[in-house]
Design an enzyme around this catalytic site. Structure first.
Site, PDB file in Angstrom:
ATOM      1  CB  ALA A 225       0.617 -24.039 -18.462  1.00  0.00           C
TER       2      ALA A 225
ATOM      3  CB  THR B 120      10.464 -24.763 -18.051  1.00  0.00           C
ATOM      4  OG1 THR B 120      10.374 -25.862 -19.109  1.00  0.00           O
ATOM      5  CG2 THR B 120      10.134 -25.106 -16.421  1.00  0.00           C
TER       6      THR B 120
ATOM      7  CB  THR C 225       5.257 -17.038 -27.279  1.00  0.00           C
ATOM      8  OG1 THR C 225       3.291 -17.639 -27.665  1.00  0.00           O
ATOM      9  CG2 THR C 225       5.471 -16.319 -25.851  1.00  0.00           C
TER      10      THR C 225
ATOM     11  CE  LYS D 229       1.094 -24.107 -13.811  1.00  0.00           C
ATOM     12  NZ  LYS D 229       2.262 -24.571 -14.885  1.00  0.00           N
TER      13      LYS D 229
END
Length: 510
Positions: free
Chosen positions: A50, A345, A14, A78
């Site tokens: 998330a 986060t 990522t 979400k």
């Protein structure tokens, strides 16, 4: 002034591919040669992600088509996080995106709600937030331009498959000219006089030269730690969790909730992240309070569907590098630090690291003033998030295990103690500078975790008791009607961004 011409990103996943995508989009192939080095033999930590609404800024920066992005990453939407058994067993609350109610007469809505609770009314603050109500009802839609309607201010983020997200961004980056090199880095060459990195060396002897190196190598910190020698600031006393078991499960039909669920356990907490093709699950815990086998057993006993593979153990340490940028090496992602993943986060910290790098992008002179500012702001970003995370663990009635007793009695960071004192006085919350979490987030978690206040903000008395009731009940009714208008989360995905599932996946969904 000599312009940076060769940028080398070490590591994919990522962090690496977000960095490659952003630099390719903003700088372009004509400005600098962007090379990403990764090895298929080295796995990434990503187990399902998330996010928080700030990711929409990143997506707009790249110019992504959201439906395509959701479809290709098998994502869902979400609206916030449900916290179960955190304040006490049997209790739950919701941390939503988007504000509560509306500011009235220039006074925080929270103050009027607190006043309402003194007038013989006992209701939930969640009733005044569309995201919380819609999540409870399994609803979702994007905002629409309807004047004076809660439907115009819907805030949302995403759940998606981290592996598919990296592949999606790889295709995007390579389409803009970024180059991927397969290989395992075994060493690096440094300038003996300046200490600047000149090249990384692969196992087959290839040298990849660069002017600027970005370390996205994960916890290993191949460049920032092993080559530049930057030590780690350990925050274990505030963030005691240091392990996570992660396991995907088959999707439960019609249970594609538009929110993340976090359930407190004996020595940590369990996540549930619903995707289109499966559900991500994990138990984040401290091995100082429970052993790894017992934690894995707890996770497997609390799944809502059969696991699709064996659980994977991830080891980490909460904290950050003393420096995020040293000479010509910038650490982004897990190489720069790790924050307890409770409030989703991780991707935001990657995004912020990229944004700050672009704001203070160097030339070959590498001005120390720019580097110092980058490091100072990075540390502050981590500290503000740390304080918000500590709130969840510290403010609890739970004392049913050694873990929760430790969390209840930990020494607090001074800035967090000041927030406690202000809230307990008149329920006031102030956002510090540019900290990530705003007053809505702090209020949601403080109230949800059971914190109380001695009195409401006296400025709320600008409205009479009856006007407060009338206004707030009207807002609550408008939010309920707005949620009623929204389609279900599943129907929205089915109509707009359903994945193109292979046969084997479709059989799991049946």
């Amino acid at each position: 002034m000599e312009t940076i011409r060769k940028i080398v990103i070490v590591g994919g996943g990522t962090a690496g591919w977000m960095t490659a995508a952003a630099l390719s989009k903003i700088l372009g192939a004509n400005y600098a040669e962007i090379t990403l080095v990764e090895s298929d033999d080295i796995g990434t930590v990503g187990v399902g992600e998330a996010t928080i609404p700030q990711i929409n800024i990143f997506n707009r920066l790249l110019g992504l088509k959201e439906d395509d992005f959701i479809r290709q990453t098998h994502g869902t939407f979400k609206l916030g996080i449900e916290f179960v058994d955190w304040a006490r067993k049997g209790h739950s609350y919701f941390h939503p995106f988007g504000p509560y109610g509306f500011d009235m007469k220039g006074v925080s809505f929270h103050a009027f709600w607190q006043k309402l609770q003194t007038l013989g009314v006992s209701d939930s603050i969640s009733d005044y937030n569309l995201q919380a109500v819609a999540a409870r009802e399994g609803k979702f839609m994007r905002p629409v331009q309807v004047e004076n309607s809660p439907l115009s201010t819907i805030a949302y983020a995403f759940h998606f498959d981290a592996g598919l997200y990296a592949k999606f961004l790889r295709r995007f980056s390579e389409g803009l000219g970024a180059q991927r090199i397969e290989g395992r880095i075994v060493s690096a060459d440094k300038n003996a006089e300046t200490g600047f990195l000149e090249a990384v060396v692969l196992g087959d002897g290839r040298r990849i030269e660069g002017d600027l190196f970005i370390d996205c190598s994960g916890f290993r910190g191949l460049l920032i730690g092993q080559q530049m020698g930057i030590d780690y600031e350990d925050w274990s006393k505030w963030l005691p969790n240091n392990r996570a078991w992660a396991v995907p499960t088959a999707r439960v039909h019609d249970n594609q909730t538009p929110y993340t669920r976090s359930t407190a356990r004996e020595a940590g907490w369990q996540w549930r992240i619903p995707l289109q093709h499966r559900t991500g699950n994990g138990y984040v815990f401290s091995n100082n309070f429970i052993d790894e086998q017992a934690a894995m057993d707890t996770l497997l006993q609390n799944l809502d569907a059969p696991p699709l593979k064996d659980p994977m153990l991830v080891k980490f340490q909460g904290g950050h590098r003393h420096k995020f940028w040293e000479k010509n090496v910038v650490a982004i992602g897990l190489s720069s630090g790790f924050m307890e993943p409770l409030e989703s986060t991780s991707i935001h910290l990657i995004q912020v690291g990229i944004a700050k790098l672009l704001q203070m992008f160097p030339d070959k002179g590498f001005e120390q003033a720019d580097i110092n500012r980058y490091n100072r702001l990075s540390v502050l970003e981590y500290e503000y998030i740390r304080d918000f995370l500590v709130l969840h663990f510290n403010q609890t009635e739970r004392d049913d295990s050694e873990y929760w007793r430790y969390c209840r009695n930990m020494e607090l960071p001074p800035r967090l103690q000041e927030k406690y004192d202000l809230f307990r006085s008149r329920g006031r919350i102030f956002r510090e500078n540019e900290e990530l979490f705003n007053d809505t987030s702090w209020f949601a978690v403080m109230v949800g975790q059971g914190m109380t206040w001695r009195g409401y903000d006296p400025v709320a008395d600008v409205m009479s008791d009856e006007d407060v009731k009338r206004q707030l009940f009207g807002i609550k009714d408008a939010i309920r009607k707005s949620s009623d208008y929204m389609p279900t989360h599943e129907d929205f995905i089915r109509a707009n961004c359903a994945m193109e599932a292979p046969v084997e996946v479709m059989s799991q969904l049946a």
